[in-house]
Design an enzyme around this catalytic site. Structure first.
Site, mmCIF file in Angstrom:
data_model
loop_
_atom_site.group_PDB
_atom_site.id
_atom_site.type_symbol
_atom_site.label_atom_id
_atom_site.label_comp_id
_atom_site.label_asym_id
_atom_site.label_seq_id
_atom_site.Cartn_x
_atom_site.Cartn_y
_atom_site.Cartn_z
ATOM 1 N N CYS A 82 -1.510 -5.192 -1.790
ATOM 2 C CA CYS A 82 -1.274 -5.112 -3.231
ATOM 3 C C CYS A 82 -0.471 -6.320 -3.718
ATOM 4 C CB CYS A 82 -0.612 -3.785 -3.590
ATOM 5 S SG CYS A 82 -0.680 -3.421 -5.363
ATOM 6 N N HIS A 192 -4.721 -0.149 -1.660
ATOM 7 C CA HIS A 192 -3.682 0.444 -0.822
ATOM 8 C C HIS A 192 -4.322 1.163 0.366
ATOM 9 C CE1 HIS A 192 -0.090 -0.103 -3.376
ATOM 10 N NE2 HIS A 192 -0.968 -0.099 -4.366
ATOM 11 N N GLU A 194 -2.855 2.642 2.790
ATOM 12 C CA GLU A 194 -2.088 3.846 3.111
ATOM 13 C C GLU A 194 -2.417 5.012 2.183
ATOM 14 O OE1 GLU A 194 0.341 1.909 -0.113
ATOM 15 O OE2 GLU A 194 -0.963 1.249 1.533
#
Length: 212
Positions: A82, A192, A194
């Site tokens: 990001c 992202h 995650e």
């Protein structure tokens, strides 16, 4: 045990990233740190980030982590996430003109106002939610991930790299933009991992296995 450092400069979803790395890593120790010596001792490094680029660069410079990231990028695998992708370029137009790390030629620009999808419906800024990612070339971090797989995005600015060969994937909103960059031992994504369920975990697992 192999060690992976997640850079902590006060701007990132560090717990989720560390937890995801630990989940997919076998015999991997994940350390979250702002200490240069700890980061430089790690075998590979993750550079996350959310928020404003001016705050990001100010924090990196205050902690001496801008030079640490440059040293890491020279000799071991580095994954930007990001804001950690945007900071790798030369400058960002967010907040005026902010000088970034300059590891990749190019700049960061804002999505234009008045964007519309193929049906003429308005698109919101920030670009938020799930969207398809289309690799533009083969790379070990795409192993096991099909073209068009959806990843999770949250951003109002995007990268415009100066060199086409640095682009590793594009996303459409509605026009294609670079959502992954790669060169040598550096790989960075706008989305992202995650927050991207199985696909994000697979990308992180690929990163831990990657030997440039």
């Amino acid at each position: 045990m192999r060690q992976v450092a997640v850079i902590d400069y006060g701007m990132g979803n560090l717990h989720s990233i560390a937890k995801a790395l630990q989940h997919v890593g076998e015999d991997v120790e994940v350390v979250v740190s702002a200490e240069p010596e700890v980061i430089l001792a790690a075998e590979r490094v993750v550079f996350p980030g959310v928020g404003a680029i001016a705050d990001c660069m100010a924090a990196l410079q205050r902690l001496g982590l801008d030079e640490v990231i440059r040293r890491v990028a020279a000799d071991r695998p580095l994954l930007g996430i990001c804001l950690g992708l945007q900071a790798l370029l030369e400058e960002s137009e967010e907040g005026g003109r902010v000088r970034c790390l300059g590891l990749l030629p190019g700049r960061v620009v804002r999505f234009s106002a008045g964007l519309r999808d193929e049906h003429g419906l308005p698109l919101k800024i920030p670009h938020m939610g799930w969207n398809q990612v289309w690799p533009t070339r083969s790379h070990p971090l795409w192993e096991g991930i099909d073209a068009g797989t959806r990843f999770y995005f949250v951003h109002s600015y995007y990268a415009k790299p100066a060199r086409a060969e640095d682009v590793a994937a594009v996303c459409r909103y509605p026009d294609p933009f670079a959502c992954a960059l790669a060169r040598d031992n550096l790989f960075a994504v706008q989305f992202h991992p995650e927050k991207s369920q199985w696909a994000g975990l697979r990308l992180l697992q690929n990163f831990l296995r990657w030997t440039p």
